[in-house]
Design a protein around this motif. Structure first.
Motif, PDB file in Angstrom:
ATOM      1  N   LYS A  10       0.836  -1.200   0.000  1.00  0.00           N
ATOM      2  CA  LYS A  10       0.000   0.000   0.000  1.00  0.00           C
ATOM      3  C   LYS A  10       0.866   1.243   0.000  1.00  0.00           C
ATOM      4  O   LYS A  10       1.925   1.256   0.639  1.00  0.00           O
ATOM      5  CB  LYS A  10      -0.855   0.038   1.265  1.00  0.00           C
ATOM      6  CG  LYS A  10      -2.009  -0.904   1.236  1.00  0.00           C
ATOM      7  CD  LYS A  10      -2.979  -0.550   2.337  1.00  0.00           C
ATOM      8  CE  LYS A  10      -4.177  -1.461   2.277  1.00  0.00           C
ATOM      9  NZ  LYS A  10      -5.210  -1.053   3.233  1.00  0.00           N
ATOM     10  N   GLY A  11       0.398   2.274  -0.676  1.00  0.00           N
ATOM     11  CA  GLY A  11       1.098   3.559  -0.629  1.00  0.00           C
ATOM     12  C   GLY A  11       0.598   4.365   0.561  1.00  0.00           C
ATOM     13  O   GLY A  11      -0.488   4.115   1.083  1.00  0.00           O
ATOM     14  N   GLY A  12       1.415   5.287   1.008  1.00  0.00           N
ATOM     15  CA  GLY A  12       0.983   6.220   2.053  1.00  0.00           C
ATOM     16  C   GLY A  12       0.824   5.625   3.433  1.00  0.00           C
ATOM     17  O   GLY A  12       0.071   6.134   4.255  1.00  0.00           O
ATOM     18  N   VAL A  13       1.532   4.516   3.727  1.00  0.00           N
ATOM     19  CA  VAL A  13       1.436   3.913   5.061  1.00  0.00           C
ATOM     20  C   VAL A  13       2.704   4.156   5.898  1.00  0.00           C
ATOM     21  O   VAL A  13       2.962   3.445   6.856  1.00  0.00           O
ATOM     22  CB  VAL A  13       1.145   2.394   5.002  1.00  0.00           C
ATOM     23  CG1 VAL A  13      -0.222   2.135   4.410  1.00  0.00           C
ATOM     24  CG2 VAL A  13       2.221   1.657   4.211  1.00  0.00           C
ATOM     25  N   LYS A  15       5.989   3.981   5.027  1.00  0.00           N
ATOM     26  CA  LYS A  15       7.228   3.210   4.794  1.00  0.00           C
ATOM     27  C   LYS A  15       8.428   4.158   4.783  1.00  0.00           C
ATOM     28  O   LYS A  15       9.423   3.931   5.479  1.00  0.00           O
ATOM     29  CB  LYS A  15       7.183   2.483   3.433  1.00  0.00           C
ATOM     30  CG  LYS A  15       6.236   1.326   3.366  1.00  0.00           C
ATOM     31  CD  LYS A  15       6.287   0.648   2.010  1.00  0.00           C
ATOM     32  CE  LYS A  15       5.702   1.503   0.890  1.00  0.00           C
ATOM     33  NZ  LYS A  15       4.271   1.797   1.044  1.00  0.00           N
ATOM     34  N   THR A  17       8.670   7.329   5.717  1.00  0.00           N
ATOM     35  CA  THR A  17       8.826   8.049   6.990  1.00  0.00           C
ATOM     36  C   THR A  17       9.526   7.159   8.011  1.00  0.00           C
ATOM     37  O   THR A  17      10.416   7.606   8.744  1.00  0.00           O
ATOM     38  CB  THR A  17       7.434   8.477   7.510  1.00  0.00           C
ATOM     39  OG1 THR A  17       6.793   9.251   6.486  1.00  0.00           O
ATOM     40  CG2 THR A  17       7.536   9.294   8.773  1.00  0.00           C
ATOM     41  N   MET A 184       0.756   6.328  12.361  1.00  0.00           N
ATOM     42  CA  MET A 184      -0.321   7.322  12.230  1.00  0.00           C
ATOM     43  C   MET A 184      -1.472   6.967  13.173  1.00  0.00           C
ATOM     44  O   MET A 184      -2.638   7.078  12.826  1.00  0.00           O
ATOM     45  CB  MET A 184      -0.809   7.419  10.785  1.00  0.00           C
ATOM     46  CG  MET A 184       0.280   7.910   9.836  1.00  0.00           C
ATOM     47  SD  MET A 184      -0.362   8.266   8.214  1.00  0.00           S
ATOM     48  CE  MET A 184       0.796   7.355   7.203  1.00  0.00           C
ATOM     49  N   PRO A 213       2.383   7.867  16.695  1.00  0.00           N
ATOM     50  CA  PRO A 213       1.142   8.631  16.589  1.00  0.00           C
ATOM     51  C   PRO A 213       1.101   9.477  15.317  1.00  0.00           C
ATOM     52  O   PRO A 213       2.149   9.729  14.709  1.00  0.00           O
ATOM     53  CB  PRO A 213       1.201   9.542  17.821  1.00  0.00           C
ATOM     54  CG  PRO A 213       2.656   9.769  18.049  1.00  0.00           C
ATOM     55  CD  PRO A 213       3.335   8.476  17.631  1.00  0.00           C
ATOM     56  N   ARG A 214      -0.072   9.880  14.941  1.00  0.00           N
ATOM     57  CA  ARG A 214      -0.187  10.872  13.870  1.00  0.00           C
ATOM     58  C   ARG A 214       0.405  12.173  14.405  1.00  0.00           C
ATOM     59  O   ARG A 214       0.079  12.594  15.508  1.00  0.00           O
ATOM     60  CB  ARG A 214      -1.662  11.054  13.508  1.00  0.00           C
ATOM     61  CG  ARG A 214      -1.902  11.864  12.274  1.00  0.00           C
ATOM     62  CD  ARG A 214      -3.373  11.830  11.885  1.00  0.00           C
ATOM     63  NE  ARG A 214      -3.740  10.574  11.241  1.00  0.00           N
ATOM     64  CZ  ARG A 214      -3.433  10.284   9.970  1.00  0.00           C
ATOM     65  NH1 ARG A 214      -2.771  11.140   9.221  1.00  0.00           N
ATOM     66  NH2 ARG A 214      -3.804   9.127   9.455  1.00  0.00           N
ATOM     67  N   LEU A 218       6.206  15.196  11.713  1.00  0.00           N
ATOM     68  CA  LEU A 218       6.805  14.150  10.873  1.00  0.00           C
ATOM     69  C   LEU A 218       6.494  14.397   9.397  1.00  0.00           C
ATOM     70  O   LEU A 218       7.287  14.078   8.519  1.00  0.00           O
ATOM     71  CB  LEU A 218       6.288  12.765  11.272  1.00  0.00           C
ATOM     72  CG  LEU A 218       6.774  12.188  12.601  1.00  0.00           C
ATOM     73  CD1 LEU A 218       6.066  10.869  12.879  1.00  0.00           C
ATOM     74  CD2 LEU A 218       8.287  11.986  12.594  1.00  0.00           C
TER      75      LEU A 218
HETATM   76  P1  ADP Z   1       4.816   5.480   2.037  1.00  0.00           P
HETATM   77  O1  ADP Z   1       6.303   5.534   1.887  1.00  0.00           O
HETATM   78  O2  ADP Z   1       4.335   4.195   2.649  1.00  0.00           O
HETATM   79  O3  ADP Z   1       4.108   5.782   0.762  1.00  0.00           O
HETATM   80  P2  ADP Z   1       5.098   7.959   3.508  1.00  0.00           P
HETATM   81  O4  ADP Z   1       6.134   7.705   4.536  1.00  0.00           O
HETATM   82  O5  ADP Z   1       5.509   8.718   2.299  1.00  0.00           O
HETATM   83  O6  ADP Z   1       4.396   6.603   3.092  1.00  0.00           O
HETATM   84  O7  ADP Z   1       3.904   8.688   4.249  1.00  0.00           O
HETATM   85  C1  ADP Z   1       2.730   9.111   3.551  1.00  0.00           C
HETATM   86  C2  ADP Z   1       2.351  10.498   4.024  1.00  0.00           C
HETATM   87  O8  ADP Z   1       1.976  10.466   5.396  1.00  0.00           O
HETATM   88  C3  ADP Z   1       3.497  11.483   3.915  1.00  0.00           C
HETATM   89  O9  ADP Z   1       2.986  12.737   3.537  1.00  0.00           O
HETATM   90  C4  ADP Z   1       4.057  11.528   5.327  1.00  0.00           C
HETATM   91  O10 ADP Z   1       4.675  12.758   5.608  1.00  0.00           O
HETATM   92  C5  ADP Z   1       2.811  11.329   6.158  1.00  0.00           C
HETATM   93  N1  ADP Z   1       3.070  10.689   7.453  1.00  0.00           N
HETATM   94  C6  ADP Z   1       3.772   9.561   7.681  1.00  0.00           C
HETATM   95  N2  ADP Z   1       3.774   9.226   8.983  1.00  0.00           N
HETATM   96  C7  ADP Z   1       3.046  10.181   9.614  1.00  0.00           C
HETATM   97  C8  ADP Z   1       2.659  10.410  10.979  1.00  0.00           C
HETATM   98  N3  ADP Z   1       3.012   9.582  11.966  1.00  0.00           N
HETATM   99  N4  ADP Z   1       1.911  11.500  11.245  1.00  0.00           N
HETATM  100  C9  ADP Z   1       1.530  12.328  10.256  1.00  0.00           C
HETATM  101  N5  ADP Z   1       1.842  12.171   8.971  1.00  0.00           N
HETATM  102  C10 ADP Z   1       2.592  11.115   8.638  1.00  0.00           C
END
Ligand code: ADP
Ligand code: MG
Length: 259
Positions: A10-13, A15, A17, A184, A213-214, A218
């Motif tokens: 999945k995207g946006g989870v 990874k 970060t 998150m 946490p969200r 970050l």
């Molecule tokens: P992936 O690599 O899985 O696609 P990302 O690490 O790019 O995911 O995170 C997706 C979005 O969520 C990014 O904009 C990132 O800044 C945001 N994000 C990640 N972790 C958190 C968190 N704990 N709180 C708030 N936003 C977050």
């Protein structure tokens, strides 16, 4: 050298970060760390303060054996750890690797020569179960799976777990799931707490104790090219990733003792 793939199709989870902040936190506690960006989006590269548009060479050339890891790695100016960077060029590798021999183990082979250089290697996988992710899984000793505690989170998990099982059976006997990292996380959201409890029930100690946490800090940090844990160390999200690094170091220690 311990090699971990951070994967979830999945995207946006979180990874990326997780990869960037864990790399920075491990480095801050004195561990020699390499972060491998395996996503053509190059978000980990940019998030470490490296311009993906002006790379001499990248993980793409390493996978195609046109450059060595020494040539392609760059130090993150903010995080002070090494990065094997990526950019859009890497999207081509997916197709170009198909006809090549030992296509799944190219990254593994490149890392093997640097066994003595690093304590930790973290591989930020793309949001797919592609040849690139396969290279990440073949190179790794373990997989870290970041997950949002939402209803659909568990659905995708079985595909990922099946892929990991197949890689374990056919390509990499070392591979295991190290753990699920809840990201998150919002404790005020009832569904979040329910799914989190379900995860603990089903996966037991495969669920990391750390809850991320969200936290908006970050999400802000990447636009400055600085890992969150360095951008605002006191932020709740940063504190969680620092705690996660300690948890990872402890796990690695306890394996050594059990061997
Ligand atoms: P992936 O690599 O899985 O696609 P990302 O690490 O790019 O995911 O995170 C997706 C979005 O969520 C990014 O904009 C990132 O800044 C945001 N994000 C990640 N972790 C958190 C968190 N704990 N709180 C708030 N936003 C977050
Ligand atoms: Mg990413």
């Amino acid at each position: 050298m311990h090699i971990f793939a951070i994967a979830n199709q999945k995207g946006g989870v979180a990874k990326t970060t997780t990869a960037v902040n864990l790399a920075a936190a491990l480095t801050a506690s004195g561990r020699r760390t390499l972060l491998v960006d395996l996503d053509p989006q190059g978000n980990a590269t940019m998030g470490c303060g490296i311009d993906k548009r002006s790379l001499q060479s990248s993980v793409y050339q390493v996978l195609l054996r046109m450059a060595s890891l020494e040539d392609a790695r760059v130090m993150s100016p903010s995080g002070k750890f090494d990065v094997l960077p990526a950019n859009r060029e890497l999207a081509g590798a997916e197709v170009e690797l198909v006809d090549l021999e030992l296509r799944e183990t190219r990254l593994k082979a490149a890392l093997a020569k640097h066994h003595a250089d690093y304590d930790f290697v973290l591989i930020d996988c793309p949001p797919s179960l592609s040849m690139l992710t396969l290279n990440g899984l073949c190179a790794a000793h373990g997989v870290i799976i970041p997950m949002q505690c939402e209803y659909y989170a568990l659905e995708g998990l079985s595909d990922l777990v099946n892929t990991i099982k197949k890689v374990h059976a056919n390509l990499n006997r070392d591979l295991k799931i190290i753990g699920l990292l809840r990201v998150m996380y919002d404790p005020r959201n009832t569904l979040s707490t329910q799914v989190s409890a379900q995860l603990e029930q089903h996966f037991g100690d495969k669920v990391f104790k750390t809850l991320v946490p969200r936290n908006v800090r970050l999400a802000e940090a990447p636009s400055y090219g600085v890992p969150g844990v360095l951008f605002d160390k006191a932020a709740k999200g940063s504190q969680a990733y620092l705690a996660f690094a300690v948890e990872m170091i402890d796990r690695v220690h306890s394996w050594k003792e059990s061997v």
